[in-house]
Design an enzyme around this catalytic site. Structure first.
Site, PDB file in Angstrom:
ATOM      1  N   HIS B  77     -40.792  26.511  33.619  1.00 39.15           N
ATOM      2  CA  HIS B  77     -41.431  27.007  34.733  1.00 39.15           C
ATOM      3  C   HIS B  77     -40.944  27.312  36.097  1.00 39.15           C
ATOM      4  O   HIS B  77     -41.713  28.596  36.260  1.00 39.15           O
ATOM      5  CB  HIS B  77     -41.773  25.388  35.358  1.00 39.15           C
ATOM      6  CG  HIS B  77     -42.701  24.691  37.312  1.00 39.15           C
ATOM      7  ND1 HIS B  77     -43.739  24.842  36.287  1.00 39.15           N
ATOM      8  CD2 HIS B  77     -42.019  24.889  37.715  1.00 39.15           C
ATOM      9  CE1 HIS B  77     -44.591  25.380  37.984  1.00 39.15           C
ATOM     10  NE2 HIS B  77     -43.664  24.886  38.057  1.00 39.15           N
ATOM     11  N   ASP B 106     -53.049  58.810  41.231  1.00 39.33           N
ATOM     12  CA  ASP B 106     -52.446  57.641  40.654  1.00 39.33           C
ATOM     13  C   ASP B 106     -51.509  57.202  41.323  1.00 39.33           C
ATOM     14  O   ASP B 106     -50.695  57.891  42.375  1.00 39.33           O
ATOM     15  CB  ASP B 106     -52.709  58.508  39.483  1.00 39.33           C
ATOM     16  CG  ASP B 106     -52.808  57.235  38.347  1.00 39.33           C
ATOM     17  OD1 ASP B 106     -51.972  56.220  38.013  1.00 39.33           O
ATOM     18  OD2 ASP B 106     -53.088  57.327  37.502  1.00 39.33           O
ATOM     19  N   TRP B 142     -33.839  26.826  36.466  1.00 40.57           N
ATOM     20  CA  TRP B 142     -33.813  28.713  36.920  1.00 40.57           C
ATOM     21  C   TRP B 142     -32.376  29.532  37.194  1.00 40.57           C
ATOM     22  O   TRP B 142     -32.776  30.305  37.301  1.00 40.57           O
ATOM     23  CB  TRP B 142     -35.457  28.864  36.799  1.00 40.57           C
ATOM     24  CG  TRP B 142     -35.060  28.976  38.686  1.00 40.57           C
ATOM     25  CD1 TRP B 142     -35.304  27.686  39.744  1.00 40.57           C
ATOM     26  CD2 TRP B 142     -34.812  29.982  39.725  1.00 40.57           C
ATOM     27  NE1 TRP B 142     -34.778  28.060  41.163  1.00 40.57           N
ATOM     28  CE2 TRP B 142     -34.953  29.779  40.924  1.00 40.57           C
ATOM     29  CE3 TRP B 142     -34.770  30.683  38.958  1.00 40.57           C
ATOM     30  CZ2 TRP B 142     -34.222  30.340  41.448  1.00 40.57           C
ATOM     31  CZ3 TRP B 142     -34.785  32.137  40.315  1.00 40.57           C
ATOM     32  CH2 TRP B 142     -34.810  31.889  41.340  1.00 40.57           C
ATOM     33  N   SER B 170     -37.994  46.788  33.467  1.00 44.76           N
ATOM     34  CA  SER B 170     -39.587  46.192  34.451  1.00 44.76           C
ATOM     35  C   SER B 170     -38.774  46.808  35.705  1.00 44.76           C
ATOM     36  O   SER B 170     -39.888  46.839  35.985  1.00 44.76           O
ATOM     37  CB  SER B 170     -39.937  45.238  33.846  1.00 44.76           C
ATOM     38  OG  SER B 170     -41.724  45.470  33.730  1.00 44.76           O
ATOM     39  N   SER B 171     -38.464  45.085  36.731  1.00 44.30           N
ATOM     40  CA  SER B 171     -38.857  45.138  37.743  1.00 44.30           C
ATOM     41  C   SER B 171     -37.968  46.655  37.829  1.00 44.30           C
ATOM     42  O   SER B 171     -38.305  47.331  39.272  1.00 44.30           O
ATOM     43  CB  SER B 171     -38.229  44.228  38.649  1.00 44.30           C
ATOM     44  OG  SER B 171     -38.626  43.961  38.073  1.00 44.30           O
ATOM     45  N   HIS B 254     -31.133  35.384  46.854  1.00 46.17           N
ATOM     46  CA  HIS B 254     -31.502  35.055  47.896  1.00 46.17           C
ATOM     47  C   HIS B 254     -32.875  36.575  48.353  1.00 46.17           C
ATOM     48  O   HIS B 254     -34.136  36.034  48.357  1.00 46.17           O
ATOM     49  CB  HIS B 254     -30.895  34.843  48.938  1.00 46.17           C
ATOM     50  CG  HIS B 254     -32.034  34.376  50.456  1.00 46.17           C
ATOM     51  ND1 HIS B 254     -32.205  33.185  50.021  1.00 46.17           N
ATOM     52  CD2 HIS B 254     -32.404  34.919  51.275  1.00 46.17           C
ATOM     53  CE1 HIS B 254     -32.637  33.047  51.592  1.00 46.17           C
ATOM     54  NE2 HIS B 254     -33.234  33.357  51.845  1.00 46.17           N
ATOM     55  N   GLU B 256     -34.199  37.967  46.529  1.00 48.64           N
ATOM     56  CA  GLU B 256     -35.441  37.512  45.493  1.00 48.64           C
ATOM     57  C   GLU B 256     -36.592  36.775  46.028  1.00 48.64           C
ATOM     58  O   GLU B 256     -37.255  37.058  45.925  1.00 48.64           O
ATOM     59  CB  GLU B 256     -34.290  37.512  44.476  1.00 48.64           C
ATOM     60  CG  GLU B 256     -35.630  36.328  42.931  1.00 48.64           C
ATOM     61  CD  GLU B 256     -36.530  37.755  42.387  1.00 48.64           C
ATOM     62  OE1 GLU B 256     -36.589  38.590  42.425  1.00 48.64           O
ATOM     63  OE2 GLU B 256     -37.926  36.630  41.930  1.00 48.64           O
ATOM     64  N   TYR B 258     -37.845  37.066  49.280  1.00 47.47           N
ATOM     65  CA  TYR B 258     -38.185  37.600  49.704  1.00 47.47           C
ATOM     66  C   TYR B 258     -38.889  38.927  49.198  1.00 47.47           C
ATOM     67  O   TYR B 258     -39.619  38.984  49.517  1.00 47.47           O
ATOM     68  CB  TYR B 258     -36.708  37.962  51.428  1.00 47.47           C
ATOM     69  CG  TYR B 258     -36.619  36.750  51.833  1.00 47.47           C
ATOM     70  CD1 TYR B 258     -37.468  36.439  52.683  1.00 47.47           C
ATOM     71  CD2 TYR B 258     -35.690  37.305  52.412  1.00 47.47           C
ATOM     72  CE1 TYR B 258     -36.969  35.119  53.399  1.00 47.47           C
ATOM     73  CE2 TYR B 258     -34.389  36.360  52.951  1.00 47.47           C
ATOM     74  CZ  TYR B 258     -34.991  35.141  53.806  1.00 47.47           C
ATOM     75  OH  TYR B 258     -35.110  34.111  54.602  1.00 47.47           O
ATOM     76  N   SER B 269     -51.717  40.144  56.010  1.00 49.31           N
ATOM     77  CA  SER B 269     -51.861  41.301  57.463  1.00 49.31           C
ATOM     78  C   SER B 269     -53.380  41.990  57.637  1.00 49.31           C
ATOM     79  O   SER B 269     -54.482  42.055  58.503  1.00 49.31           O
ATOM     80  CB  SER B 269     -51.159  42.390  58.017  1.00 49.31           C
ATOM     81  OG  SER B 269     -49.324  41.529  57.950  1.00 49.31           O
ATOM     82  N   HIS B 303     -26.283  29.867  51.720  1.00 55.85           N
ATOM     83  CA  HIS B 303     -26.935  28.750  52.278  1.00 55.85           C
ATOM     84  C   HIS B 303     -27.252  27.663  51.740  1.00 55.85           C
ATOM     85  O   HIS B 303     -27.894  27.018  51.222  1.00 55.85           O
ATOM     86  CB  HIS B 303     -27.747  29.199  53.914  1.00 55.85           C
ATOM     87  CG  HIS B 303     -29.184  29.850  53.354  1.00 55.85           C
ATOM     88  ND1 HIS B 303     -29.510  30.633  53.739  1.00 55.85           N
ATOM     89  CD2 HIS B 303     -29.843  30.121  52.261  1.00 55.85           C
ATOM     90  CE1 HIS B 303     -30.805  31.412  53.394  1.00 55.85           C
ATOM     91  NE2 HIS B 303     -30.905  30.984  51.671  1.00 55.85           N
ATOM     92  N   HIS B 304     -27.590  28.488  49.595  1.00 56.22           N
ATOM     93  CA  HIS B 304     -28.007  27.657  48.887  1.00 56.22           C
ATOM     94  C   HIS B 304     -26.336  27.050  48.159  1.00 56.22           C
ATOM     95  O   HIS B 304     -26.764  25.791  47.232  1.00 56.22           O
ATOM     96  CB  HIS B 304     -27.754  28.523  48.038  1.00 56.22           C
ATOM     97  CG  HIS B 304     -29.427  29.953  47.650  1.00 56.22           C
ATOM     98  ND1 HIS B 304     -31.062  28.737  47.475  1.00 56.22           N
ATOM     99  CD2 HIS B 304     -29.595  30.712  48.542  1.00 56.22           C
ATOM    100  CE1 HIS B 304     -31.289  29.828  48.222  1.00 56.22           C
ATOM    101  NE2 HIS B 304     -30.915  30.884  48.697  1.00 56.22           N
ATOM    102  N   THR B 329     -39.417  36.072  60.855  1.00 57.70           N
ATOM    103  CA  THR B 329     -40.627  35.616  60.935  1.00 57.70           C
ATOM    104  C   THR B 329     -41.815  35.100  61.961  1.00 57.70           C
ATOM    105  O   THR B 329     -42.870  35.152  61.434  1.00 57.70           O
ATOM    106  CB  THR B 329     -39.835  34.407  59.096  1.00 57.70           C
ATOM    107  OG1 THR B 329     -38.522  35.133  58.625  1.00 57.70           O
ATOM    108  CG2 THR B 329     -41.423  33.811  58.579  1.00 57.70           C
ATOM    109  N   LYS B 332     -43.812  37.222  62.922  1.00 58.08           N
ATOM    110  CA  LYS B 332     -44.788  37.670  62.577  1.00 58.08           C
ATOM    111  C   LYS B 332     -45.826  36.671  62.408  1.00 58.08           C
ATOM    112  O   LYS B 332     -46.833  37.342  62.929  1.00 58.08           O
ATOM    113  CB  LYS B 332     -44.257  37.677  60.509  1.00 58.08           C
ATOM    114  CG  LYS B 332     -42.637  38.748  60.416  1.00 58.08           C
ATOM    115  CD  LYS B 332     -43.161  39.200  58.662  1.00 58.08           C
ATOM    116  CE  LYS B 332     -44.831  40.090  58.381  1.00 58.08           C
ATOM    117  NZ  LYS B 332     -44.722  40.869  58.880  1.00 58.08           N
ATOM    118  N   ARG B 451     -33.476  16.713  42.810  1.00 58.71           N
ATOM    119  CA  ARG B 451     -34.572  17.637  41.990  1.00 58.71           C
ATOM    120  C   ARG B 451     -34.036  17.524  40.367  1.00 58.71           C
ATOM    121  O   ARG B 451     -32.786  17.110  40.797  1.00 58.71           O
ATOM    122  CB  ARG B 451     -34.634  19.116  42.790  1.00 58.71           C
ATOM    123  CG  ARG B 451     -33.216  19.524  42.350  1.00 58.71           C
ATOM    124  CD  ARG B 451     -33.421  20.919  43.185  1.00 58.71           C
ATOM    125  NE  ARG B 451     -34.060  21.942  42.782  1.00 58.71           N
ATOM    126  CZ  ARG B 451     -33.840  22.861  43.088  1.00 58.71           C
ATOM    127  NH1 ARG B 451     -32.603  23.695  43.610  1.00 58.71           N
ATOM    128  NH2 ARG B 451     -34.435  24.123  41.859  1.00 58.71           N
TER     129      ARG B 451
END
Lengths: 382, 528
Positions: B77, B106, B142, B170-171, B254, B256, B258, B269, B303-304, B329, B332, B451
């Site tokens: 998931h 294009d 994950w 790919s990315s 991290h 990732e 963002y 916006s 921080h993870h 943040t 914004k 979790r």
């Protein structure tokens, strides 16, 4: 449509009240437990402080936003202004945000320094996470034991009603004395686990090859329940932590009893065991330590957990059987049980699995005794 | 195949017919469409897994699936939603919108574009096929922490590693294309500080992707070596370090996070300025805020990992640096609110999703701030409080951004207006169910539910039942979204070129017909 809109608006206005009334209550069913130690109380205070700061900021920002949405809606004839910048406003709220963060950072740092202290304790306990149970060893007295989930499989499968402490009970809780600085040395045997007792605000990862430290000082007796909080495989949810804090005298008596038991255990190795004695001991050991993977009927869950019924090893190869129990199987979930359990336990469970499920009738039915395990160990030591 | 290509009239450039149109296309709109449909399908696959998880957690006890399968569901998931839904959906939006927003015909590298899309179905085909193998698919979360994902993993982990490598390629290819397009194909007069914010958000995102995808590739390669070639990067018994895995993973992980939210900032916006009929407030501070968030994302990873046993100085450093992210943040959010202030606001479906985005993403931001406070994090870490936090920023955050973008640009893409009544119904059902699903997770988390648990203690039962009901409602509601999208593609009121009142001045895409020509701008427009 107008009616529906009214209901939705009502829902949106009321929902924050419902949610916040839940969190107002300091009941631990909805909020972080205050806990019983000084550290856990400071952490709870810090948590509530940051929470209220966020609530106040949220109320201000959301009020302005929803008021603007209401006041400047086009359906009421609002005409858009065309400003798109204001230098001092931008500077102003950036500075304001920074100040609020400093206000949060100061108490956070204080609590952090208080909680993070790895000085030696009066009592030092080595906690080792195993798949899927905890091992506790009192370093001063050199005694230790495993702590397994004691909730029955029938309760988990819903065949019998669930008890009050469903999944939060163990066969042997960790016992610590009150009003004593207790230091925990935390490590992992196989994968990473994490040892958490919310009432002490102690959560430390149990990592193979690392020894982490944490400490607590519990002021009054009680039973405190926690959990493993790092995904450690299939039974991650089934290895709870239970700690019993007792008065010092009771703790000393507990340790004395453990030391005596350990001595008795050592004597058992030299005793001559009958097949029936080994079978009885092996059966209960199997139920506690093996059945989770290999299942009560011995058939396992192939291909992850192999069946023990009618296998070549359990029927004909007792040497290989001993080796697997002692050394584990590399690259599988089979742990090296010989490192953690007595010769008597290993011998009895091997004997049990060689006899049970008609392995005994179909195979060679060899009885393995504690002396065989001692001989194996001596051979390896050479 | 070549006959099909040759048979069409070169005087009128249009798509080839049949399957070959999609297999060999080099057109940014076709590839954008492929990306969007791919992520839509993945949303339902990943969503079905979430439904399995919530069905099992509806009541305490093991009723529907065994823990072994449950772990495969949580793992897949997460992987599918992150790499298969949010990221491809944003790339699809970039493909559709970037050339139209910067006035280009294009993308700069059309064949590369085709390759970067078609790698994805391969990667996810491999990943999902592992679920049908005897040992089962990845079951280690994950975040695939070693050694659970190396020494103790099922052998299908090798397929997982291969699949992650393909996704990474790919990315990276997609990002190279996006950066090249933005730097080389802007219309004359469109300076960097005149670019639409969605273009800015993607420029920054593409740099983040190029910086961190190789790190992800590195960490899975180290796993591959540990598993198959006897190295001990993460194996303590061989002198390795299991915590090293977490450092390398989160150095990717991290930024990732963002990558999954910045493009949504750009989208929201645009939508807020359109429906407030007022230009975005503080354009340049919006750009600087996104850039600062991107730069800060490289210095907050640990921080993870507040509970792995870092030294005090490390814990404090990562706490402070994480708190700093609240500043850009917050700026914004303030700017969005200031854009609405004194506007002339209407509440079409994209605007509703964007308002919900601002409100609920901010709630996710608040819980993020709480999680940054190290001592308090000792209590939150790896509980449902964290699950609530990242679902608030990813579902009503990133996913709402994507849904809002779909409603906002669908009339432009198809030439048909969507059904506004159904759109609003979709919004309200989604808004209510998303909160019923994720808000109570804060409470179960604070009360102590960890979790990744297939079964839990009795005091969490009521909230879990409520969460499951919300989740089923949320899942079902998205079928309505599918219906609305198909209905809009097939029919609907003819959309004008500017689609939304007054949008004609807001961006180059609104000067094109709806639907736009196959090659967006054959003559570059002049930007004043």
């Amino acid at each position: 449509m107008a009616y529906i809109r009214k209901v939705f608006t009502g829902f949106i206005l009321v929902s924050p009240l419902i949610f916040s009334s839940l969190i107002f209550s300091e009941s631990s069913d909805y909020n972080m437990p205050i806990g019983v130690t000084e550290v856990s109380e400071s952490i709870f205070g810090l948590h509530m402080l940051i929470f209220w700061i966020c609530v106040v900021i949220g109320v201000i920002v959301f009020s302005i936003m929803f008021w603007s949405l209401w006041k400047y809606r086009k359906s009421k004839g609002a005409v858009a202004a065309d400003f798109d910048d204001n230098f001092w406003l931008e500077i102003g709220w950036t500075v304001a945000a920074t100040l609020v963060l400093v206000w949060m950072a100061v108490p956070s740092t204080q609590v952090m320094v208080e909680a993070y202290d790895d000085a030696e304790g009066e009592i030092n306990i080595l906690i080792t996470g195993h798949q899927w149970k905890w091992h506790y060893e009192y370093l001063e007295d050199e005694v230790g034991f495993f702590s397994n989930l004691s909730t029955s499989q029938e309760q988990i499968d819903g065949e019998v009603p669930k008890g009050e402490f469903y999944l939060r009970e163990v066969d042997e809780p960790l016992v610590i004395p009150t009003n004593t600085r207790v230091r925990f040395l935390i490590t992992g045997n196989d994968v990473i686990h994490s040892w958490w007792v919310p009432d002490f605000a102690v959560k430390q990862d149990a990592i193979p090859g690392f020894i982490n430290t944490a400490w607590t000082n519990v002021p009054e007796p009680g039973i405190f329940r926690g959990a493993c909080t790092e995904l450690c495989g299939i039974k991650h949810a089934f290895m709870p932590v239970v700690v019993r804090a007792v008065e010092r005298e009771e703790f000393d008596a507990f340790i004395a009893e453990k030391v005596a038991l350990a001595e008795e255990e050592r004597m058992l190795t030299s005793k001559v065991w009958t097949k029936d004695e080994l079978m009885a001991r092996g059966e209960s050991f199997y139920a506690t330590n093996c059945a989770a993977c290999h299942q009560a009927n011995g058939q396992g869950i192939p291909p992850v957990f192999p069946s023990l019924v009618g296998s070549q090893i359990t029927m004909f190869d007792s040497n290989k059987h001993i080796e697997i129990l002692m050394e584990g199987v590399q690259g599988s979930a089979m742990a090296a049980f010989g490192e953690s359990y007595s010769e008597v336990d290993i011998a009895s469970v091997i004997t049990y699995t060689r006899q049970a499920w008609s392995n005994g009738e179909k195979g060679d039915g060899v009885i393995v005794t504690p002396q065989d395990i001692v001989a194996y160990k001596n051979r390896i030591d050479l | 195949m070549s006959t099909v290509v040759e048979s069409h009239d070169h005087g009128h450039h249009g798509p080839a017919k049949g399957l070959s149109r999609w297999l060999f296309t080099t057109n940014h709109k076709d590839i954008g469409t492929l990306y969007l449909w791919f992520s839509f399908i993945m949303l339902f696959i990943g969503g079905a897994m979430a439904m399995v998880i919530r069905a099992e957690l509806f009541q305490p006890g093991l009723q529907i699936v065994q823990p072994e399968f449950f772990n495969q569901m949580t793992t897949n998931h997460g992987l599918i939603m992150v790499f298969g839904v949010i990221m491809p959906a944003f790339v699809g939006l970039a493909n559709w919108m970037l050339p139209m927003q910067i006035g280009a015909p294009d993308m700069a590298l059309p064949r590369l574009n085709n390759l970067s899309f078609w790698l994805l179905p391969m990667a996810f085909g491999i990943l999902i096929s592992t679920l049908f193998m005897p040992e089962g698919g990845p079951n280690f979360g994950w975040t695939f922490y070693a050694p659970l994902s190396t020494t103790y993993a099922p052998s299908t982990v090798n397929f997982f590693i291969f699949s992650v490598h393909i996704m990474g390629v790919s990315s990276i290819l997609g990002s190279i294309n996006i950066i090249t397009t933005i730097f080389n194909m802007r219309a004359p007069g469109m300076t960097l500080m005149k670019m639409p914010l969605f273009v800015w958000s993607w420029l920054i995102t593409a740099y983040l992707l190029i910086a961190v995808m190789p790190v992800l590739a590195g960490v899975v390669t180290m796993m591959l070596m540990d598993i198959n070639f006897g190295t001990s990067f993460f194996n303590a018994a061989g002198g390795g370090d299991p915590v090293l895995f977490q450092h390398v993973f989160w150095f990717f992980g991290h930024p990732e996070v963002y990558i999954m939210i910045l493009p949504a900032f750009g989208i929201v916006s645009h939508i807020i300025e359109t429906f407030s009929r007022k230009p975005i407030f503080g354009y340049s501070s919006m750009v600087y805020a996104m850039a600062s968030i991107a730069i800060l994302s490289f210095v907050v990873w640990a921080h993870h990992m507040f509970t792995v046993g870092m030294p005090l100085a490390g814990e404090l450093f990562f706490m402070y640096s994480t708190m700093l992210i609240a500043i850009p943040t917050g700026v914004k959010v303030f700017n969005w609110v200031a854009t609405m202030f004194r506007g002339s606001i209407t509440f079409e479906t994209p605007m509703l999703f964007s308002i919900a985005f601002v409100a609920l993403f901010t709630i996710g931001g608040f819980s993020g701030l709480m999680l940054a406070i190290v001592p308090a994090d000792f209590q939150y870490h790896d509980t449902y409080f964290v699950v609530a936090h990242f679902h608030y920023v990813l579902v009503p955050g990133a996913l709402f951004g994507i849904i809002a973008a779909a409603y906002y640009w669908l009339p432009k893409w198809t030439g048909n207006m969507y059904d506004e009544t159904l759109g609003k119904l979709h919004f309200w059902l989604t808004f209510i169910s998303v909160n019923v699903t994720f808000f109570p997770m804060h409470f179960v988390g604070l009360a102590g539910m960890p979790r990744r648990y297939p079964d839990y203690a009795l005091q969490f039962a009521d909230f879990n039942a409520l969460i499951s009901v919300g989740a089923f409602m949320f899942g079902l509601t998205q079928l309505l979204f599918l219906f609305i999208v198909i209905k809009t593609i097939r029919s609907g009121k003819q959309a004008k070129p500017e689609v939304w009142e007054g949008a004609g001045d807001l961006g180059l895409e609104w000067t094109l017909t709806s639907p736009p020509p196959y090659h967006s701008f054959t003559i570059q427009p002049q930007v004043k």
